[in-house]
Each structure stands twice: as structure tokens, then as C-alpha cells.
Design an enzyme around this catalytic site. Structure first.
Site, PDB file in Angstrom:
ATOM      1  N   GLN A  76       6.744  36.538 -11.075  1.00 31.46           N
ATOM      2  CA  GLN A  76       7.690  35.634 -10.413  1.00 31.46           C
ATOM      3  C   GLN A  76       7.032  34.852  -9.276  1.00 31.46           C
ATOM      4  O   GLN A  76       7.310  33.664  -9.088  1.00 31.46           O
ATOM      5  CB  GLN A  76       8.880  36.427  -9.875  1.00 31.46           C
TER       6      GLN A  76
ATOM      7  N   GLU B 155       0.819  -1.213   0.000  1.00 32.28           N
ATOM      8  CA  GLU B 155       0.000   0.000   0.000  1.00 32.28           C
ATOM      9  C   GLU B 155       0.846   1.252   0.000  1.00 32.28           C
ATOM     10  O   GLU B 155       0.626   2.183  -0.782  1.00 32.28           O
ATOM     11  CB  GLU B 155      -0.911   0.015   1.239  1.00 32.28           C
TER      12      GLU B 155
ATOM     13  N   ARG C  67      -4.520  33.043 -18.145  1.00 29.79           N
ATOM     14  CA  ARG C  67      -5.156  34.034 -17.273  1.00 29.79           C
ATOM     15  C   ARG C  67      -4.329  35.324 -17.245  1.00 29.79           C
ATOM     16  O   ARG C  67      -3.131  35.289 -16.946  1.00 29.79           O
ATOM     17  CB  ARG C  67      -5.284  33.460 -15.864  1.00 29.79           C
TER      18      ARG C  67
END
Length: 407
Positions: free
Chosen positions: A297, A260, A286
Site C-alpha cells: 500500500q 513561457e 520488482r
């Protein structure tokens, strides 16, 4: 369709033999097929959860060889090695936004099916594995209890032997796949207070009298994975259904956790990669103040940090998978992989929401969905605090007590 790749298949970059190159090409093609399948058949998360739809998807995943990927071909599996299996699960997580479904596949395979592979008798393997690999049947691992999560050696569920059978009584909580499971691996105390050798694992059919499943939980994340409580009231289980041997339950559990903590979390790598890709596309498109926000930045550095978190987590998981393929008993690599992937998933989810602004908090968006699905990753398969305890113990720190680490 069942993919067949041997245990010597190596998807790592350091394999420069012809065989290694062929195996890498085969694995890459398989991942492309799985990703295409996930996009085509495993779209948005069904909400509310629909058992019939879940089982329809499960059968399709079985047909792709996903629910039995690491099971030997002799028992109906695909015979993949852990490295290739992790790559396939990452492809599943990348192709489908239903991370809950991928989680259910992994819980079925690594927490329940692999214990039968590794600890079952030949009769048990031939009885249960083929249908569990084909998708005809679904498995669940019942270990966590209301009063025993991380402390798995404190289980209150009891199993008392009476002749050729055992009688099981107790309650399990947070059992993944319980609402749809046909087969359970149940951990119970056969020697209460017996420590590591006090637990025993049983394979229990879902229709066994005395076994009942409660209503499915309404969870914040992993909504495509059904989870519920399980009760055992005078549940009679044949002695032939003991997995391993009486007293071997903790060993069975430890083996499942190794699988797992390594392979299951590969699904999150795929989900993170999918959201990172969409985030990069978003910040390129955007615009604010007349320029794409990706040119700022503060934004670009955040995307770089997201990339670093993902790639670092992938390297740790791949190293853990290589160790598992070699039969390593190392506990540190799986614990580090689990820590790195789960923390990276939460961080990338938060960053993806932030970079989308108000769009990031709209319900159903890929960023907020990743974040909700990532939150449980720091808890299941042993909490991240338990992983740190395990690592510290391996370094000779923090005393000698061996914690459990339940799901």
C-alpha cells in the site's frame, strides 16, 4: 515538415463539433509524429555538450515545425494555437529524455521568437522569423543579470541613443541558448530609474561587434540546454532593431513570460509522464518478500499521488493555454500552471527515485535525470515565490508593488 493548424484548433474535451473533433484528431496525430521523431532522433543527452550535435538536432526539430510552432504561417511557422502547441511540447518531452533540448526549443520560441511576432514591425518579422522557424538560426533572450534576477526593473545594462543607433553596455547571466545563438533579444535600460517604462528591448545579431558570449555553464540539470553569460561592451545596435518602441521593454518581457509560464512547462508534463510510466512498470516487476512491491500500500499510494500531481498540473496548464488562446490578460492562470507543473516535477522525481531504491540514485537513470531537470523549474520564468506574489497581488493581497520575475 511544417504542421499547419489554425488558431481555432481545439484539443479540449469540451469541443463536440465536427470541426473540433477533426482538430483534436489532427492534433493527436501530430503529437504521435512528434513523439516518434523525438524517440528516433533525440535520444540520450549528449554529455559533454557538443554544439555541432545540438545544431544538427535543432535543424531536425526545425524540419518538424517545432521551433516555430506558434508563429503564423506567413512567416514560416506552423500557426498552432497555444493549446495545441502545449500538447506538441508535451509529446516532445515524453518522447525524448533530453528535457534540456526541449527547454531550449521552448526558450527560443516563447521568450524570443514570440516577442518578435507580437511586437516586431513587418520588416523585422520578415527579416528574422523565417530562419528562426526553419531551424537555420537559434534565438536567445538576454535579460537576467548578476544583480537583477526577479527584480527585472533594476537592470544595469544601459542603452544610450546616438543618432540612428543605440550603444549597449552591460552584462547578462544565465542566458539560455547563448553559446549557440544567432540572434538575441536584449533588454536594457534606456531610462534608468524609469520603472516600467524605463526598459527597451533590442534584437541583436550574435556577430555584432561588442557582443561576446562566455563559456557554457556546467549545470546540475537541463544539461542538454546550453547556457552562458553575455557581455555587451560598446555594442552598436541600429534604432531599427528596437522591438516595439523605446520604453516598451517591460511589456515585451511580460508578453514572453505569459507564453513561457504556460507553454514551456508542457515539456515537463511529458517528462513526468514518461518517468511515471517507467515507475509503474518497475513496481510491477520488482519483487520483495516474494511479491511485486506495487502490491504494498505504501508503494501503490505513492504512485497514485504521483498520478494526481501530474494530472492536476496538466489541467492547470491546459486552462492557462486556453486563456492564452483567447487573448486573456489573466496573470493567475499562468502563474498557477507554472507553480503546479514545477512542484509536481520535483515531487515526482523524488518519488520515482525513492521507489527505485538504490537504482534511483545511479547516474543516468530516468528518475534521477527528471529530478535534476526539475530543480531549475522552480527558479526560471520567475521563481515560484514570485508566482505566489503575483497570485496574491491579483487577489488583492500583499501590497501593490509589481515584481519582475526574470529567467
Amino acid at each position: 515538415m511544417t504542421f499547419v493548424f489554425g488558431a481555432d484548433a481545439d484539443t479540449s474535451a469540451d469541443s463536440d463539433t465536427d470541426t473540433g473533433a477533426d482538430a483534436q484528431a489532427d492534433a493527436a496525430e501530430m503529437c504521435r509524429m512528434v513523439e516518434a521523431f523525438a524517440r528516433r532522433e533525440l535520444g540520450d543527452v549528449p554529455d559533454p555538450f557538443a554544439p555541432a550535435e545540438f545544431r544538427r538536432r535543432w535543424l531536425l526539430a526545425g524540419g518538424q515545425g517545432l521551433v516555430g510552432s506558434v508563429v503564423p504561417t506567413a512567416y514560416g511557422g506552423s500557426g498552432l494555437d497555444p493549446v495545441t502547441a502545449a500538447a506538441v511540447l508535451e509529446a516532445l518531452g515524453h518522447g525524448s529524455p533530453d528535457t534540456g533540448f526541449a527547454f531550449s526549443v521552448a526558450a527560443h520560441l516563447f521568450a524570443t521568437v514570440m516577442p518578435i511576432v507580437e511586437f516586431g514591425t513587418e520588416e523585422q518579422k520578415r527579416r528574422w522569423l523565417p530562419a528562426l522557424c526553419s531551424g537555420e538560426r537559434i534565438a536567445a533572450h538576454a535579460i537576467t543579470e548578476p544583480e537583477a534576477g526577479s527584480d527585472t526593473l533594476a537592470l544595469r545594462t544601459r542603452a544610450v541613443r546616438e543618432g540612428d543607433h543605440y550603444v549597449l553596455d552591460g552584462a547578462k547571466a544565465f542566458t539560455t541558448n547563448a553559446p549557440v545563438a544567432d540572434v538575441f533579444v536584449v533588454q536594457a535600460a534606456t531610462a534608468p530609474g524609469g520603472g516600467f517604462f524605463g526598459l527597451t528591448a533590442f534584437v541583436v545579431e550574435a556577430d555584432t561587434p561588442g557582443l561576446t558570449v562566455g563559456p557554457a555553464y556546467d549545470k546540475v540539470g537541463l544539461r542538454g540546454s546550453p547556457t552562458a553569460d553575455v557581455r555587451l561592451d560598446g555594442c552598436v545596435v541600429p534604432a531599427s532593431h528596437v522591438l516595439g518602441a523605446e520604453g516598451a521593454g517591460a511589456s515585451v518581457f511580460a508578453g514572453s513570460m505569459k507564453w513561457e509560464r504556460t507553454c514551456l512547462f508542457a515539456a515537463y508534463l511529458g517528462a513526468m509522464r514518461r518517468v511515471l510510466d517507467s515507475t509503474v512498470a518497475h513496481v510491477k516487476e520488482r519483487e520483495q518478500f516474494g511479491v511485486p512491491i506495487g502490491g504494498f500500500q505504501a508503494v501503490s499510494h505513492r504512485v497514485v499521488d504521483m498520478t494526481l500531481a501530474l494530472e492536476s498540473a496538466r489541467l492547470l496548464l491546459r486552462e492557462a493555454a486556453r486563456g492564452l488562446a483567447r487573448g486573456s490578460e489573466d496573470e493567475v492562470a499562468p502563474a498557477l500552471a507554472k507553480l503546479a507543473v514545477s512542484e509536481a516535477a520535483v515531487r515526482i522525481g523524488l518519488d520515482a527515485v525513492q521507489l527505485r531504491g538504490a537504482l534511483g540514485v545511479l547516474s543516468g537513470g530516468d528518475a534521477e535525470t527528471l529530478l535534476r531537470d526539475a530543480l531549475p523549474a522552480r527558479i526560471f520564468s520567475g521563481t515560484n515565490e514570485i508566482q505566489k506574489n503575483n497570485i496574491a497581488r491579483a487577489l488583492g493581497l500583499g501590497g501593490n508593488r509589481r515584481p519582475g520575475g526574470g529567467r
